[in-house]
Every structure is written in structure tokens, then in C-alpha cells.
Design an enzyme around this catalytic site. Structure first.
Site, short mmCIF file in Angstrom:
data_model
loop_
_atom_site.label_atom_id
_atom_site.label_comp_id
_atom_site.label_asym_id
_atom_site.label_seq_id
_atom_site.Cartn_x
_atom_site.Cartn_y
_atom_site.Cartn_z
N PHE A 192 1.01 -1.05 -0.16
CA PHE A 192 0.08 0.42 0.08
C PHE A 192 0.24 1.64 0.09
O PHE A 192 0.91 2.73 -0.54
CB PHE A 192 -0.60 -0.10 1.28
N GLU A 242 -4.78 -3.80 -1.88
CA GLU A 242 -6.48 -2.91 -2.07
C GLU A 242 -6.93 -2.57 -0.95
O GLU A 242 -8.28 -2.24 -1.37
CB GLU A 242 -7.43 -5.00 -1.12
N ARG A 243 -5.81 -2.17 -0.20
CA ARG A 243 -6.38 -0.49 0.76
C ARG A 243 -6.56 0.85 -0.30
O ARG A 243 -6.96 1.88 0.23
CB ARG A 243 -5.22 -0.22 1.40
N CYS A 269 9.56 2.10 3.44
CA CYS A 269 10.22 0.37 3.40
C CYS A 269 12.04 1.42 3.90
O CYS A 269 12.67 0.38 4.66
CB CYS A 269 10.58 0.21 2.24
P1 NAD Z 1 1.18 -6.65 2.88
O1 NAD Z 1 2.73 -7.02 2.99
O2 NAD Z 1 0.44 -6.71 3.94
O3 NAD Z 1 1.25 -6.57 1.18
C1 NAD Z 1 1.50 -6.76 -0.16
C2 NAD Z 1 0.99 -7.64 -0.96
O4 NAD Z 1 0.52 -9.01 -0.21
C3 NAD Z 1 -0.16 -6.34 -1.05
O5 NAD Z 1 -0.59 -6.70 -2.39
C4 NAD Z 1 -1.44 -7.52 -0.15
O6 NAD Z 1 -2.55 -7.83 -1.01
C5 NAD Z 1 -0.57 -9.06 -0.36
N1 NAD Z 1 -1.18 -9.76 0.52
C6 NAD Z 1 -1.42 -9.60 2.21
N2 NAD Z 1 -1.69 -10.82 3.16
C7 NAD Z 1 -1.15 -11.88 2.12
C8 NAD Z 1 -1.44 -13.18 2.80
N3 NAD Z 1 -1.60 -13.22 3.54
N4 NAD Z 1 -1.49 -13.89 1.17
C9 NAD Z 1 -0.99 -13.06 0.18
N5 NAD Z 1 -0.34 -12.12 0.22
C10 NAD Z 1 -1.47 -11.22 0.48
O7 NAD Z 1 2.09 -5.22 3.19
P2 NAD Z 1 1.33 -3.04 3.19
O8 NAD Z 1 1.26 -3.71 4.34
O9 NAD Z 1 0.75 -3.59 2.17
O10 NAD Z 1 2.93 -2.54 2.57
C11 NAD Z 1 3.55 -2.48 3.89
C12 NAD Z 1 4.79 -3.48 3.80
O11 NAD Z 1 6.05 -3.07 2.85
C13 NAD Z 1 5.95 -2.97 5.12
O12 NAD Z 1 6.67 -4.60 5.46
C14 NAD Z 1 7.18 -2.58 4.55
O13 NAD Z 1 8.53 -2.72 4.57
C15 NAD Z 1 7.29 -3.76 2.37
N6 NAD Z 1 7.83 -2.75 1.80
C16 NAD Z 1 8.77 -3.36 1.44
C17 NAD Z 1 9.38 -2.66 -0.04
C18 NAD Z 1 10.68 -3.06 0.12
O14 NAD Z 1 11.35 -2.62 -0.97
N7 NAD Z 1 11.52 -3.89 0.40
C19 NAD Z 1 8.45 -1.70 -0.17
C20 NAD Z 1 7.44 -1.32 -0.26
C21 NAD Z 1 6.91 -1.96 1.33
#
Ligand code: NAD
Length: 510
Positions: A160, A187-188, A292
Site C-alpha cells: 500500500f 487493496e487498500r 520501507c
Molecule cells: P503486506 O505484506 O500486508 O501486503 C503486500 C501485498 O501482499 C498486498 O498486495 C496484499 O494484498 C498482499 N497480501 C497481504 N496479505 C497476504 C497474505 N496473507 N497472502 C498473500 N498475499 C497477501 O504489506 P503492506 O502492509 O501493504 O506494505 C507494507 C510492508 O511492505 C512493510 O513491511 C514494508 O517494509 C514493505 N515494503 C517493502 C519494500 C521493499 O522494497 N523492501 C517497499 C515497500 C514496502
């Protein structure tokens, strides 16, 4: 029902999918709610795809794959340039969409569009990026050359916090390489991704080359197990990154899965304290800490903490928290109420475990802002110790912790013991110390007096350890490598002067 839970029916306008070059609404099935984080109001519904919808998107991408792969490099480049022009013209509109669903301030949203745009500009150089090598006469009358060819249908799953930039890290490079793409954004805040797909279509991208399916875990799992998806790029939290990597590779896909982070900024006693304080505040509280590459921990070496902590607190007092659409706001709300409560819980736990609250953002609601917004003010905790959950866990909010260590080796030991390895920075006037730091620190992206060292588009982005599963970083040359596979051709053409003969020996060069 929590804010993340799916509502059964649609509320308000519905964000649909983008399949086969058009917006696609699906009535039946589950819907999620999209909020304006600054007011806490539901502004739209988003349809949550089931495996049938995912299969439609993958089918569209599969049908488009042959034609796109065969499109000349000139044509692909022209479409990419046209997309770049549209992004430039529409960047304000895209930033508005991001602000309305994510909550970050407009200038910050423009910054993310700009960094995504730079990846598109990188992808405009695709004819050069896809060049192979050629060696004449590797053996008598034999030439060898190497090619990089597309994988087919590839998918991207994004978080998100950068609803435009992270998708733009992926699909322009994949599509430039001749693949077709299925994007599953968060989805958010789903609307920016759909708008990007619409603009790419307007730029002349053939139908089916880029599809967007909205959804949650069900859609992700359908992509991870779909036999026609060749590769997955994922960016999100570490537990989901691990799941995506293990499930995707178990289904024979190439996977790059970027996870969470806990980034340290090491400040040596010789650092310019004013500069270090500016950097800590900018990198700790930009985008409300929902990056991140945000700095979560300041590691104050020697006695620098006594000067640095008051300097950081002084700057924090001047930060203007408010709705992202107001030009004066420097920091917006958090993404959901549940996330706000989670961040508050970490601060409560830190205080109970003995951290000292220097600035407390738990009760902050900006003047005149709707009380229902997901507000949390900048928070500074001093004397954090490595055993505290406020240190060990990724909080992903505007909470900066200061860990004090006696000397440089303890600082390096602390950073290297952390399971994450996304970004880090050192602040010092000592070039030798900085050089030693970049050599011995176990982190993928390192800043020297630069607090958010996100690589430019022609390098590649990626962390180490629990911040990335897989071998390849995203965008830049590693992105091209991820989205292509190598082939080497060894070729001999008839030569009237050469007589062929049977030879059972292993081929060697002559
Ligand atoms: P998230 O892991 O909750 O979601 C990421 C994606 O995974 C979304 O599209 C979501 O729909 C999907 N998802 C969520 N739960 C799932 C499940 N149980 N099974 C399969 N898919 C699922 O992350 P977020 O809250 O959207 O974003 C924040 C996180 O992303 C933080 O941990 C941040 O550090 C990380 N992030 C990392 C980078 C990087 O480059 N390393 C960059 C941006 C964000």
C-alpha cells in the site's frame, strides 16, 4: 469487523479490474473498503478477485504474449516513450489519487510518481538493455551469440505504501523486455494502479499486455499457483514475502520477494549534528514513517546522543501534521485505524519496557482535521534497547527510536545482528570510517550522509537477509535480468571450402 476485513457487498463507487485493455466490473463476490485516511470515511469499494477473475487476467496476458514478444524493439520503445509523456502530463492527477487513498502529502506523492517515472525512462532504453553479445569464429567457421528473451506472463504484487512507484518498479521493465504482466496492487489504495494501466493503454500498449486485478490473499495465492505465470515480483512485509517466495518457487516460478525493514542511521561523534538531525527527522517522519527505507532507529555513538536528541526534538516540534491535500501539511495520517492502533501499541510497550518518551505523538489530532482520521503524531523514544519490541519489530509508523552505543564497533554489531538488511546510513565527517562502514555493513542499500539511499533507476533496489527472498533486485539491470532468460546460439553456415565429417568426440574449439 476490522477495517481490513472484506465487506460482502459494494459501498459507493467500486474500483474494478483492468483486463484486456478495459475496466472490468464484477458484481458477485467479496468487496473491500477503501478509506480516505484523513477523514476515516469510506470513499469506495474494491472488488476482491477470486481465482476465476485472476484466470481471466492471466488468460488475457497469455493471449497477448506472442504478439507483444514479436513486436519490434522500435515499436516497444515508441509505446514506452508515449507512456512516459502521459505520466509527465498526468503526474498531478496521479498524486491526487495517491493522496486521497494513501493519505501521504501531495509533494511526497509527486515524489513517488517522479521516482516511478524514472524507471519508465530507464525502460525507454530497452534496445540497448536487451543487447546480447557476439563472438566471431569461436571455432573454425563457428560463431556464438547470446540473447535475452522474455519469460512470458509475469505477475507483480505490491504494497500500500507506494501505490504508483512500486508497480512502476516492475511492469515497465517487464513489458519493455517483451513480457505481458498481471499486477495485483494493494487493496487498500488500488486506484493509482488502474489509472497507470489506463494511461499505458492510451499510449498504445496492446490490450492484454498489462492487466490489473484487485484483491487480497485469495488473488495472490491464485497467481502464485497459476500454471501460466512464469515469474512473480513481490514487495510487501516479510512474512508475506517469505510465503510468496516459498509458494511461488514450489510452483516452479522465478520469484523476487522484497520484504520489510528496520533501518538504522548510525551517527558518529564527529558528524554535523544539525545535518544529522535534519536527516533523521526527514527520513523518520516522511510519509508518516510508512516507507520501507524510513529510518526507524538512530544509533547514537559515544556522546553524540546528548546533542542529537534535543536537535531532533526541536525539529519535530515544528512539523506540520495534517491532511495530505493541504499544501501546508508535511506529514499525513496512517493508512488505517487498525494500523494507527498497532503503532500506538508499540509506543505503549516501549514506554512500559523503559524507553524514554521525548516527543509523544499518541494523542495528536491536527487542528481543524476531521477527528475520524487515522492520526498519529511524530514520536521520539530515547534509550531504546535492542530487546524491546519497539526496536525488534517493524512498526511502519512515525516512531523514531534512539539506541545509544559507546563506540563504532558496537554500532556495526547492532546493525549486522538485525534480521533485516534493507537500508542503512552513516553520518560522519570521516571518510575512512564511512568507507569501512560500507565495506562491513550487512545491508543492501547504504547511505553515506544520505539517509534514504534509494538507488536511482539505472542501479537496482533490494535489501539483504529478511528484506529480500530470491537473488535479484528490482529495476535497473537486475530487473532486466529477472524478466528475461538467457540463450546462447552456436552457429555454423555452409562453407564450400569445408568438408563435413562424422566426429564422435566432444566438441572443442579448433
Ligand atoms: P503486506 O505484506 O500486508 O501486503 C503486500 C501485498 O501482499 C498486498 O498486495 C496484499 O494484498 C498482499 N497480501 C497481504 N496479505 C497476504 C497474505 N496473507 N497472502 C498473500 N498475499 C497477501 O504489506 P503492506 O502492509 O501493504 O506494505 C507494507 C510492508 O511492505 C512493510 O513491511 C514494508 O517494509 C514493505 N515494503 C517493502 C519494500 C521493499 O522494497 N523492501 C517497499 C515497500 C514496502
Amino acid at each position: 469487523m476490522s477495517q481490513h476485513a472484506a465487506a460482502t457487498g459494494a459501498i459507493g463507487p467500486t474500483v474494478g479490474h483492468w483486463i484486456d485493455g478495459r475496466s472490468t466490473q464484477v458484481e458477485q463476490g467479496r468487496h473491500g473498503r477503501v478509506f480516505d485516511p484523513a477523514s476515516g470515511e469510506v470513499t469506495a469499494s474494491v472488488h476482491l478477485a477470486d481465482p476465476t477473475v485472476v484466470d481471466r487476467a492471466v488468460g488475457s496476458a497469455r493471449r497477448a504474449a506472442q504478439e507483444w514478444r514479436a513486436a519490434t524493439l522500435t515499436r516497444r520503445t515508441q509505446v514506452m516513450f508515449a507512456f512516459r509523456e502521459l505520466l509527465v502530463r498526468r503526474r498531478d492527477e496521479l498524486a491526487d489519487i495517491i493522496v486521497s487513498e494513501h493519505g501521504k502529502v501531495h509533494a511526497d506523492a509527486l515524489g513517488e510518481v517522479q521516482r516511478g517515472l524514472e524507471v519508465v525512462e530507464f525502460a525507454c532504453g530497452l534496445p540497448d538493455l536487451l543487447k546480447g553479445g557476439f563472438s566471431e569464429n569461436v571455432s573454425g567457421g563457428v560463431d556464438s551469440y547470446s540473447l535475452r528473451q522474455p519469460l512470458g506472463v509475469v505477475a507483480g504484487i505490491t504494497p500500500f505504501n507506494f501505490p504508483a512507484m512500486v508497480p512502476l518498479w516492475m511492469f515497465p521493465v517487464a513489458i519493455a523486455c517483451g513480457n505481458t504482466f498481471v499486477l495485483k496492487p494493494s487493496e487498500r489504495d488500488p486506484s493509482a494502479a488502474s489509472r497507470l494501466a489506463e494511461l499505458f493503454s492510451e499510449a498504445g500498449l496492446p490490450d492484454g499486455v498489462l492487466n490489473v486485478v484487485n484483491g487480497d490473499a485469495e488473488a495472490v495465492d491464485a497467481l502464485l499457483t497459476h500454471p501460466d505465470v512464469a515469474a512473480i515480483s513481490f514487495v510487501g512485509s516479510t512474512p508475506i514475502a517469505r510465503h510468496v517466495f516459498t509458494t511461488g518457487t514450489a510452483h516452479d516460478k522465478r520469484v523476487q520477494a522484497l520484504g520489510g525493514a528496520k533501518n538504522h542511521m548510525v551517527v558518529l561523534p564527529d558528524a554535523d549534528v544539525a545535518e544529522a538531525a535534519d536527516a533523521a527527522v526527514s527520513a523518520g517522519f516522511g510519509s508518516a514513517g510508512e516507507r520501507c527505507m524510513a529510518i526507524a532507529t538512530v544509533v547514537a555513538v559515544g556522546d553524540v546522543g546528548d546533542r542529537l536528541v534535543p536537535a531532533i526534538a526541536e525539529r519535530m516540534a515544528k512539523l506540520r501534521v495534517g491532511p495530505g491535500r493541504l499544501p501546508d501539511s508535511e506529514m499525513g495520517p496512517l493508512i488505517t485505524e487498525a494500523h494507527r492502533d498497532r503503532v500506538a501499541g508499540y509506543v505503549d510497550a516501549g514506554v512500559a519496557e523503559g524507553a524514554e518518551v521525548v516527543v509523544d505523538g499518541r494523542e495528536v489530532v491536527p487542528d481543524g482535521a476531521p477527528a475520524g482520521g487515522f492520526w498519529f503524531g511524530p514520536t521520539l523514544l530515547d534509550h531504546v534497547s535492542p530487546g524491546m519490541s519497539v526496536y525488534t519489530d517493524e512498526i511502519f509508523g512515525p516512531v523514531l527510536g534512539v539506541v545509544r552505543v559507546p563506540s563504532y564497533p558496537e554500532a556495526v554489531e547492532l546493525v549486522n545482528a538485525n534480521p533485516y538488511g534493507n537500508g542503512t546510513a552513516i553520518f560522519t565527517a570521516d571518510g575512512g570510517a564511512a568507507r569501512r562502514f560500507q565495506h562491513e555493513i550487512e545491508v543492501g542499500m547504504v547511505g553515506v550522509n544520505v539517509p534514504i539511499p534509494v538507488p536511482v533507476a539505472y542501479y537496482s533496489f533490494g535489501g539483504w537477509k529478511s528484506s529480500l527472498f530470491g537473488d535479484t533486485h528490482v529495476y535497473g539491470r537486475e530487473g532486466v535480468h529477472f524478466y528475461t532468460r538467457g540463450k546462447v546460439v552456436t552457429s555454423r553456415w555452409p562453407d564450400p571450402a569445408r568438408r563435413s565429417q562424422v566426429d564422435l568426440g566432444f566438441p572443442t574449439s579448433r
